[in-house]
Design a protein around this motif. Sequence first.
Motif, PDB file in Angstrom:
ATOM      1  N   GLN A 117     -28.496  10.026  11.508  1.00  0.00           N
ATOM      2  CA  GLN A 117     -27.723   9.324  10.485  1.00  0.00           C
ATOM      3  C   GLN A 117     -26.925   8.175  11.104  1.00  0.00           C
ATOM      4  O   GLN A 117     -26.794   7.107  10.512  1.00  0.00           O
ATOM      5  CB  GLN A 117     -26.801  10.306   9.763  1.00  0.00           C
ATOM      6  CG  GLN A 117     -27.554  11.274   8.850  1.00  0.00           C
ATOM      7  CD  GLN A 117     -26.669  12.369   8.303  1.00  0.00           C
ATOM      8  OE1 GLN A 117     -25.715  12.819   8.955  1.00  0.00           O
ATOM      9  NE2 GLN A 117     -26.978  12.846   7.100  1.00  0.00           N
ATOM     10  N   SER A 138     -37.120   2.216  11.124  1.00  0.00           N
ATOM     11  CA  SER A 138     -37.333   3.192  12.192  1.00  0.00           C
ATOM     12  C   SER A 138     -38.509   4.100  11.863  1.00  0.00           C
ATOM     13  O   SER A 138     -38.804   4.374  10.699  1.00  0.00           O
ATOM     14  CB  SER A 138     -36.074   4.051  12.395  1.00  0.00           C
ATOM     15  OG  SER A 138     -35.742   4.729  11.193  1.00  0.00           O
ATOM     16  N   ASP A 145     -31.106   8.439   4.626  1.00  0.00           N
ATOM     17  CA  ASP A 145     -29.987   8.191   5.536  1.00  0.00           C
ATOM     18  C   ASP A 145     -30.307   8.557   6.976  1.00  0.00           C
ATOM     19  O   ASP A 145     -29.424   8.612   7.833  1.00  0.00           O
ATOM     20  CB  ASP A 145     -28.747   8.978   5.082  1.00  0.00           C
ATOM     21  CG  ASP A 145     -28.961  10.485   5.080  1.00  0.00           C
ATOM     22  OD1 ASP A 145     -30.122  10.932   5.198  1.00  0.00           O
ATOM     23  OD2 ASP A 145     -27.954  11.218   4.966  1.00  0.00           O
ATOM     24  N   LYS A 146     -31.577   8.801   7.265  1.00  0.00           N
ATOM     25  CA  LYS A 146     -31.990   9.121   8.637  1.00  0.00           C
ATOM     26  C   LYS A 146     -33.157   8.197   9.006  1.00  0.00           C
ATOM     27  O   LYS A 146     -33.026   6.987   8.870  1.00  0.00           O
ATOM     28  CB  LYS A 146     -32.349  10.613   8.724  1.00  0.00           C
ATOM     29  CG  LYS A 146     -31.146  11.534   8.441  1.00  0.00           C
ATOM     30  CD  LYS A 146     -31.514  12.987   8.395  1.00  0.00           C
ATOM     31  CE  LYS A 146     -32.194  13.386   7.111  1.00  0.00           C
ATOM     32  NZ  LYS A 146     -31.306  13.311   5.937  1.00  0.00           N
ATOM     33  N   THR A 171     -36.691  12.498   7.335  1.00  0.00           N
ATOM     34  CA  THR A 171     -36.912  11.292   6.538  1.00  0.00           C
ATOM     35  C   THR A 171     -36.329  11.367   5.130  1.00  0.00           C
ATOM     36  O   THR A 171     -36.170  10.330   4.486  1.00  0.00           O
ATOM     37  CB  THR A 171     -38.414  10.973   6.418  1.00  0.00           C
ATOM     38  OG1 THR A 171     -39.085  12.029   5.721  1.00  0.00           O
ATOM     39  CG2 THR A 171     -39.044  10.783   7.782  1.00  0.00           C
ATOM     40  N   ARG A 186     -29.348   5.382  11.701  1.00  0.00           N
ATOM     41  CA  ARG A 186     -29.701   4.700  10.445  1.00  0.00           C
ATOM     42  C   ARG A 186     -28.593   3.752  10.007  1.00  0.00           C
ATOM     43  O   ARG A 186     -28.865   2.635   9.528  1.00  0.00           O
ATOM     44  CB  ARG A 186     -29.987   5.733   9.364  1.00  0.00           C
ATOM     45  CG  ARG A 186     -30.367   5.155   7.999  1.00  0.00           C
ATOM     46  CD  ARG A 186     -31.652   4.311   8.063  1.00  0.00           C
ATOM     47  NE  ARG A 186     -32.084   3.893   6.732  1.00  0.00           N
ATOM     48  CZ  ARG A 186     -33.002   4.520   6.006  1.00  0.00           C
ATOM     49  NH1 ARG A 186     -33.595   5.616   6.476  1.00  0.00           N
ATOM     50  NH2 ARG A 186     -33.339   4.072   4.820  1.00  0.00           N
ATOM     51  N   HIS A 239     -36.556   6.119   8.601  1.00  0.00           N
ATOM     52  CA  HIS A 239     -37.286   5.557   7.464  1.00  0.00           C
ATOM     53  C   HIS A 239     -38.604   6.296   7.264  1.00  0.00           C
ATOM     54  O   HIS A 239     -39.024   6.530   6.130  1.00  0.00           O
ATOM     55  CB  HIS A 239     -37.565   4.068   7.695  1.00  0.00           C
ATOM     56  CG  HIS A 239     -36.337   3.207   7.688  1.00  0.00           C
ATOM     57  ND1 HIS A 239     -35.482   3.115   8.762  1.00  0.00           N
ATOM     58  CD2 HIS A 239     -35.823   2.395   6.727  1.00  0.00           C
ATOM     59  CE1 HIS A 239     -34.491   2.285   8.472  1.00  0.00           C
ATOM     60  NE2 HIS A 239     -34.676   1.825   7.245  1.00  0.00           N
ATOM     61  N   ASN A 283     -29.259  -0.176   9.429  1.00  0.00           N
ATOM     62  CA  ASN A 283     -29.002  -0.801   8.127  1.00  0.00           C
ATOM     63  C   ASN A 283     -28.203  -2.096   8.250  1.00  0.00           C
ATOM     64  O   ASN A 283     -28.326  -2.993   7.414  1.00  0.00           O
ATOM     65  CB  ASN A 283     -28.285   0.180   7.204  1.00  0.00           C
ATOM     66  CG  ASN A 283     -29.203   1.260   6.665  1.00  0.00           C
ATOM     67  OD1 ASN A 283     -30.425   1.166   6.767  1.00  0.00           O
ATOM     68  ND2 ASN A 283     -28.615   2.300   6.083  1.00  0.00           N
TER      69      ASN A 283
END
Length: 548
Positions: free
Chosen positions: A255, A268, A289-290, A285, A258, A292, A262
């Motif tokens: 997280q 990713s 929020d982790k 996935t 990510r 992509h 972002n």
Amino acid sequence: MSTPNANNPWWKEAIIYQVYPRSYLDTNGDGVGDLPGITAKLDYIASLGVDIVWLSPFFKSPQKDFGYDIADYCDVDPMFGTLADFDKLIEKAHHLGLKIMIDQVMSHTADTHPWFVESRASRDNPKSDWYVWADPLADGNPPNNWLSVFGGSAWQWDTRRKQYYMHNFLVSQPQLNFHNPEVQQAHLDAQRFWLERGVDGVRMDACVFHFHDRQLRSNPPALVRDTSTVTDVNPYGMQAHIYDKTQPENVAFLQRVRTLLNEFGAVSIGEVSSDDALAQMAEYTEGGDKLHMAYSFNLLTPVFTAAHIRQQVEEFNTRVKDGWASWSVGNHDAIRVATRWASGDAVGNPSPALSKLVLAIQLSLKGTPCLYQGDELALTEADVPFELLQDPYGITFWPEFKGRDGCRTPMPWTADAPNAGFTTGKPWLPVPAEHLALAEEIQDRDPESMLNFQRRIIHWRRTLPQLTRGEIAFFDVPEQALALRRDLPGHPSVLAVFNTTSQPLNFNWPEAAGASRLNGHDLQGDVAGTTVTLPPYGAWFGTVADQG
């Protein structure tokens, strides 16, 4: 800086192309590919119709695991070039509309990395807790039964600290301690370094290995032996790896990654190798929020059947809520798919027809395709003799397992040039004689070649949003065939059926009634009414009224 992609999941419609820098193109005659060589071939890569170029590691490294043992996360190894060379690569790639994804090896470093040099110096230095250290048992043995993927114990005795350090791979690849927040931050800082240079994405190597069980509990025996990620001569598959990797703390770290990505609109993909890879792919996935997307080794096995492919896709879709898969059938760790998936066939010979079919299947699944360099030429697995082996994994387990060198041999560019145009020097791995007839310059001139087929079918796929964004469903048909449907509201559903064998196939498929044939993909096959007729490795695509 790129535009954030939270509301524009372009990567779901993208195609990834992996470049293994050592074997792409050598521009200075030292026998090893380099960054200027990749830059020189970016026009070629763009011609394939791909979107993202994943570069295997080019960072400073002693090269004991060929770059997957990093000694400096923020610099280029001189054998590959300089930071200025990388900047030129980024600039040209972006000019061509290509995005660059770098390979982040976070779970471990080289033992020459300054972090480890300091950590092993004493038990009380500032980085003493940056790696996984443990006292021996009373009898001097390692603290538990954890094994290395590359053979033997995952623990190595160090005389400086009079402790064991952990290594999931080579002894020279010590395991970082992700329970230390400073380690996590150091990796985020390194990622930011590359993102600020214009990198568009990261591939996270061995991302299930970041954390270990704090209590150092021993793994139990495996109830079902894992042969999807390791060879059956490797005892690593005899353990259920519930304590040495896939720890719950990893979710929070992903997280954090990510959040950083972002900021730059970067994407990713995670490499997932675990006892239940599909469940891990879903966990890593889903939620947005982790990671992509993630890929596993589940389609990198010798098993090539319609049932196996269907099972992997259906199980992922069942387990995942809103995550995303990337389906890979070839990479730098697996036997070339042209050889691996031909081995189970009645004929057992690689053929361009098989390679074309495999690509067509891969491009028809729900998920982001990840292609490996040379598969667009239908390259076969090279038989590298023992005396020329470079891969320590193969040297350890030879002769039953020859390692990964066979899929890493240099790209053949020009058939009549020394070393197929890869280098003017001695190549780090030999160029197989049988690859000369598959050279890029030969295939480029042949409209029926695998290379030109790949270009055409990728272009054709882009005209069908159903194949990039649609839902997927499978049909019960004879076991030799794989039949599926892709549905996207507002568009006619796309039907596809594939013959996975070298024998002709005929059967009745009621769901195809009323379908209209789709042309432009060059594969042979026919549906008349409900009767399917497919030649060896044939396929048919058609459309029916919107099923959504």
